[in-house]
Write a protein that holds these residues in place. Sequence first.
Motif, PDB file in Angstrom:
ATOM      1  N   GLY A  42       0.828  -1.202   0.000  1.00 57.97           N
ATOM      2  CA  GLY A  42       0.000   0.000   0.000  1.00 57.97           C
ATOM      3  C   GLY A  42       0.858   1.245   0.000  1.00 57.97           C
ATOM      4  N   LYS A  43       0.189   2.389   0.029  1.00 55.85           N
ATOM      5  CA  LYS A  43       0.912   3.653  -0.003  1.00 55.85           C
ATOM      6  C   LYS A  43       0.644   4.512   1.220  1.00 55.85           C
ATOM      7  N   GLY A  44      -0.181   4.035   2.140  1.00 50.26           N
ATOM      8  CA  GLY A  44      -0.512   4.873   3.276  1.00 50.26           C
ATOM      9  C   GLY A  44      -1.037   4.089   4.445  1.00 50.26           C
ATOM     10  N   ASN A  45      -1.780   4.795   5.311  1.00 52.06           N
ATOM     11  CA  ASN A  45      -2.313   4.175   6.523  1.00 52.06           C
ATOM     12  C   ASN A  45      -3.805   4.458   6.698  1.00 52.06           C
ATOM     13  N   GLY A  46      -4.496   4.736   5.610  1.00 55.99           N
ATOM     14  CA  GLY A  46      -5.925   5.030   5.686  1.00 55.99           C
ATOM     15  C   GLY A  46      -6.232   6.511   5.735  1.00 55.99           C
ATOM     16  N   THR A  47      -5.187   7.331   5.697  1.00 52.54           N
ATOM     17  CA  THR A  47      -5.341   8.781   5.708  1.00 52.54           C
ATOM     18  C   THR A  47      -5.065   9.311   4.304  1.00 52.54           C
ATOM     19  N   PHE A  48      -5.899  10.250   3.866  1.00 52.99           N
ATOM     20  CA  PHE A  48      -5.709  10.837   2.544  1.00 52.99           C
ATOM     21  C   PHE A  48      -5.958  12.332   2.648  1.00 52.99           C
ATOM     22  N   PHE A  49      -5.018  13.124   2.192  1.00 51.13           N
ATOM     23  CA  PHE A  49      -5.100  14.586   2.299  1.00 51.13           C
ATOM     24  C   PHE A  49      -5.419  15.029   3.727  1.00 51.13           C
ATOM     25  N   GLY A  50      -4.798  14.361   4.704  1.00 47.81           N
ATOM     26  CA  GLY A  50      -4.952  14.736   6.100  1.00 47.81           C
ATOM     27  C   GLY A  50      -6.224  14.256   6.777  1.00 47.81           C
ATOM     28  N   VAL A  51      -7.076  13.526   6.080  1.00 49.10           N
ATOM     29  CA  VAL A  51      -8.323  13.013   6.658  1.00 49.10           C
ATOM     30  C   VAL A  51      -8.192  11.504   6.857  1.00 49.10           C
ATOM     31  N   LYS A  52      -8.470  11.037   8.074  1.00 47.83           N
ATOM     32  CA  LYS A  52      -8.396   9.609   8.390  1.00 47.83           C
ATOM     33  C   LYS A  52      -9.714   8.946   7.991  1.00 47.83           C
ATOM     34  N   TYR A  53      -9.646   8.048   6.993  1.00 46.22           N
ATOM     35  CA  TYR A  53     -10.839   7.341   6.517  1.00 46.22           C
ATOM     36  C   TYR A  53     -10.965   5.952   7.139  1.00 46.22           C
ATOM     37  N   PHE A  54      -9.843   5.335   7.478  1.00 46.80           N
ATOM     38  CA  PHE A  54      -9.845   4.029   8.131  1.00 46.80           C
ATOM     39  C   PHE A  54      -8.486   3.803   8.782  1.00 46.80           C
ATOM     40  N   GLU A  55      -8.441   2.833   9.685  1.00 45.34           N
ATOM     41  CA  GLU A  55      -7.214   2.484  10.404  1.00 45.34           C
ATOM     42  C   GLU A  55      -6.546   1.282   9.750  1.00 45.34           C
ATOM     43  N   CYS A  56      -5.232   1.378   9.599  1.00 37.95           N
ATOM     44  CA  CYS A  56      -4.440   0.217   9.188  1.00 37.95           C
ATOM     45  C   CYS A  56      -2.965   0.533   9.429  1.00 37.95           C
ATOM     46  N   GLU A  57      -2.154  -0.487   9.322  1.00 38.57           N
ATOM     47  CA  GLU A  57      -0.717  -0.320   9.511  1.00 38.57           C
ATOM     48  C   GLU A  57      -0.134   0.542   8.391  1.00 38.57           C
ATOM     49  N   PRO A  58       0.952   1.264   8.683  1.00 41.23           N
ATOM     50  CA  PRO A  58       1.610   2.053   7.644  1.00 41.23           C
ATOM     51  C   PRO A  58       1.986   1.190   6.440  1.00 41.23           C
ATOM     52  N   GLU A  59       1.853   1.748   5.276  1.00 37.23           N
ATOM     53  CA  GLU A  59       2.187   1.110   3.989  1.00 37.23           C
ATOM     54  C   GLU A  59       1.280  -0.059   3.618  1.00 37.23           C
ATOM     55  N   LYS A  60       0.177  -0.234   4.335  1.00 41.44           N
ATOM     56  CA  LYS A  60      -0.777  -1.284   3.982  1.00 41.44           C
ATOM     57  C   LYS A  60      -2.091  -0.703   3.477  1.00 41.44           C
ATOM     58  N   GLY A  61      -2.248   0.613   3.537  1.00 40.13           N
ATOM     59  CA  GLY A  61      -3.482   1.247   3.100  1.00 40.13           C
ATOM     60  C   GLY A  61      -3.450   1.605   1.625  1.00 40.13           C
ATOM     61  N   ARG A  62      -4.600   1.496   1.011  1.00 41.34           N
ATOM     62  CA  ARG A  62      -4.700   1.763  -0.423  1.00 41.34           C
ATOM     63  C   ARG A  62      -6.105   2.230  -0.755  1.00 41.34           C
ATOM     64  N   PHE A  63      -6.233   3.200  -1.642  1.00 40.09           N
ATOM     65  CA  PHE A  63      -7.532   3.666  -2.121  1.00 40.09           C
ATOM     66  C   PHE A  63      -7.657   3.362  -3.604  1.00 40.09           C
ATOM     67  N   LEU A  64      -8.788   2.816  -3.995  1.00 36.78           N
ATOM     68  CA  LEU A  64      -9.107   2.586  -5.405  1.00 36.78           C
ATOM     69  C   LEU A  64     -10.550   2.989  -5.633  1.00 36.78           C
ATOM     70  N   LYS A  65     -10.826   3.452  -6.832  1.00 42.42           N
ATOM     71  CA  LYS A  65     -12.218   3.717  -7.188  1.00 42.42           C
ATOM     72  C   LYS A  65     -12.937   2.370  -7.252  1.00 42.42           C
TER      73      LYS A  65
END
Length: 105
Positions: A42-65
Amino acid sequence: MSFSVGDTIEFLGEKAQIKYIDKPNFCLTETWVGLETTTKKGKGNGTFFGVKYFECEPEKGRFLKLNQLIDLGAKVLTEKEIEKEKKKKKKSKEKRKTKKKKKRK
């Protein structure tokens, strides 16, 4: 195809758990899916543009349409498939331990 938060899915040979499905602040016109991958792909931790959308370990979060997931052929894994995968990983781990012990002797 219907996805729900909590589902374990498989796409492009990778497994992930769905942690978020909604129209986020950064794109109110499309539904996005937040995933926690099983590996650090992944590329993050569930945070995007400073907003936390979900919890997960660093580098395991990913957003897709949502449409991207569907286009990639993502499928929801059944409990039976998940258990089978866990057993397979456990067996593989045990084999590696056995090989290491044999090499030490």
